[in-house]
Design a protein around this motif. Sequence first.
Motif, PDB file in Angstrom:
ATOM      1  N   PHE A   1       8.193 -15.265  18.614  1.00  0.00           N
ATOM      2  CA  PHE A   1       7.746 -14.230  19.540  1.00  0.00           C
ATOM      3  C   PHE A   1       8.342 -12.887  19.154  1.00  0.00           C
ATOM      4  O   PHE A   1       7.634 -11.903  19.029  1.00  0.00           O
ATOM      5  CB  PHE A   1       8.155 -14.593  20.969  1.00  0.00           C
ATOM      6  N   PHE A   2       9.641 -12.854  18.983  1.00  0.00           N
ATOM      7  CA  PHE A   2      10.305 -11.601  18.641  1.00  0.00           C
ATOM      8  C   PHE A   2       9.988 -11.244  17.199  1.00  0.00           C
ATOM      9  O   PHE A   2       9.813 -12.104  16.351  1.00  0.00           O
ATOM     10  CB  PHE A   2      11.814 -11.709  18.847  1.00  0.00           C
ATOM     11  N   ALA A   3       9.892  -9.950  16.932  1.00  0.00           N
ATOM     12  CA  ALA A   3       9.580  -9.474  15.593  1.00  0.00           C
ATOM     13  C   ALA A   3      10.664  -8.498  15.153  1.00  0.00           C
ATOM     14  O   ALA A   3      11.453  -8.022  15.960  1.00  0.00           O
ATOM     15  CB  ALA A   3       8.214  -8.776  15.591  1.00  0.00           C
ATOM     16  N   GLU A   4      10.664  -8.193  13.879  1.00  0.00           N
ATOM     17  CA  GLU A   4      11.661  -7.273  13.339  1.00  0.00           C
ATOM     18  C   GLU A   4      11.634  -5.929  14.060  1.00  0.00           C
ATOM     19  O   GLU A   4      12.656  -5.336  14.339  1.00  0.00           O
ATOM     20  CB  GLU A   4      11.396  -7.074  11.849  1.00  0.00           C
ATOM     21  N   ARG A   5      10.463  -5.459  14.409  1.00  0.00           N
ATOM     22  CA  ARG A   5      10.368  -4.136  15.045  1.00  0.00           C
ATOM     23  C   ARG A   5      10.558  -4.168  16.553  1.00  0.00           C
ATOM     24  O   ARG A   5      10.707  -3.125  17.170  1.00  0.00           O
ATOM     25  CB  ARG A   5       9.053  -3.464  14.682  1.00  0.00           C
ATOM     26  N   TRP A   6      10.530  -5.339  17.168  1.00  0.00           N
ATOM     27  CA  TRP A   6      10.820  -5.444  18.603  1.00  0.00           C
ATOM     28  C   TRP A   6      11.470  -6.767  18.932  1.00  0.00           C
ATOM     29  O   TRP A   6      10.856  -7.796  18.968  1.00  0.00           O
ATOM     30  CB  TRP A   6       9.620  -5.169  19.498  1.00  0.00           C
ATOM     31  N   GLY A   7      12.766  -6.669  19.135  1.00  0.00           N
ATOM     32  CA  GLY A   7      13.547  -7.846  19.489  1.00  0.00           C
ATOM     33  C   GLY A   7      13.695  -7.942  21.000  1.00  0.00           C
ATOM     34  O   GLY A   7      13.020  -7.238  21.756  1.00  0.00           O
ATOM     35  N   PRO A   8      14.587  -8.787  21.448  1.00  0.00           N
ATOM     36  CA  PRO A   8      14.765  -9.003  22.893  1.00  0.00           C
ATOM     37  C   PRO A   8      15.058  -7.729  23.680  1.00  0.00           C
ATOM     38  O   PRO A   8      14.671  -7.615  24.846  1.00  0.00           O
ATOM     39  CB  PRO A   8      15.957  -9.970  22.958  1.00  0.00           C
ATOM     40  N   GLU A   9      15.724  -6.762  23.052  1.00  0.00           N
ATOM     41  CA  GLU A   9      16.091  -5.531  23.760  1.00  0.00           C
ATOM     42  C   GLU A   9      14.880  -4.744  24.262  1.00  0.00           C
ATOM     43  O   GLU A   9      15.003  -3.919  25.168  1.00  0.00           O
ATOM     44  CB  GLU A   9      16.965  -4.636  22.871  1.00  0.00           C
ATOM     45  N   ALA A  10      13.701  -4.995  23.712  1.00  0.00           N
ATOM     46  CA  ALA A  10      12.490  -4.275  24.130  1.00  0.00           C
ATOM     47  C   ALA A  10      11.805  -4.918  25.331  1.00  0.00           C
ATOM     48  O   ALA A  10      10.841  -4.362  25.852  1.00  0.00           O
ATOM     49  CB  ALA A  10      11.503  -4.196  22.962  1.00  0.00           C
ATOM     50  N   PHE A  11      12.306  -6.064  25.790  1.00  0.00           N
ATOM     51  CA  PHE A  11      11.599  -6.823  26.820  1.00  0.00           C
ATOM     52  C   PHE A  11      12.400  -6.994  28.101  1.00  0.00           C
ATOM     53  O   PHE A  11      13.613  -7.210  28.067  1.00  0.00           O
ATOM     54  CB  PHE A  11      11.252  -8.229  26.301  1.00  0.00           C
ATOM     55  N   ILE A  12      11.677  -6.938  29.190  1.00  0.00           N
ATOM     56  CA  ILE A  12      12.182  -7.359  30.489  1.00  0.00           C
ATOM     57  C   ILE A  12      11.394  -8.618  30.817  1.00  0.00           C
ATOM     58  O   ILE A  12      10.170  -8.651  30.662  1.00  0.00           O
ATOM     59  CB  ILE A  12      11.946  -6.275  31.560  1.00  0.00           C
ATOM     60  N   VAL A  13      12.090  -9.671  31.226  1.00  0.00           N
ATOM     61  CA  VAL A  13      11.418 -10.915  31.567  1.00  0.00           C
ATOM     62  C   VAL A  13      11.498 -11.141  33.069  1.00  0.00           C
ATOM     63  O   VAL A  13      12.420 -10.680  33.733  1.00  0.00           O
ATOM     64  CB  VAL A  13      11.988 -12.137  30.814  1.00  0.00           C
ATOM     65  N   ALA A  14      10.505 -11.854  33.569  1.00  0.00           N
ATOM     66  CA  ALA A  14      10.478 -12.248  34.977  1.00  0.00           C
ATOM     67  C   ALA A  14      10.712 -13.746  35.052  1.00  0.00           C
ATOM     68  O   ALA A  14      10.177 -14.508  34.235  1.00  0.00           O
ATOM     69  CB  ALA A  14       9.132 -11.902  35.603  1.00  0.00           C
TER      70      ALA A  14
END
Length: 164
Positions: free
Chosen positions: A44-57
Amino acid sequence: MSDKRVTVRRAVEADEAALLEIELTAWDASSGFPSLTAGDRTTFFAERWGPEAFIVAELDGRVVGYIRLQEKYPFPEGAGVLSINGLAVALDARGQGVGSVLMEAVAAEGKRRGARKIALHVHGVNTAARRLYERHGYVVEGTHPREFLIDGQYVDSLDLALFL
């Protein structure tokens, strides 16, 4: 009335499997691009967007949705404009306020970062998402007619924004 409570938090690497499952099942031709969810994706995570780019519910402790929030522009003149680049809710968690909680979290995060605007794109045919965004104060800034050809049908793309 349900006593279930939706909570939000920053994504972590351990969320990857749950987020990938949502990514591969939540989108359809009215909301996303079938070519991006086809195939044998295993991450799911990619080099250009890791976990820091996401808010999860989470609903009852289970990851049921995500929203990706990033700087829209990589140059100083665009500072203060954030972009939502994906919001998805698990099929079995829809209609329980997950999308609204994610939208509220993004607005709070935008204010925390000192943003002046949060922008997003949505397919014109995605009426459920458009209603969600409009309920949270987003307004249409522009329309791109026949922007995409999805499953043999032309789909308009709409630009929406929330001014903070």
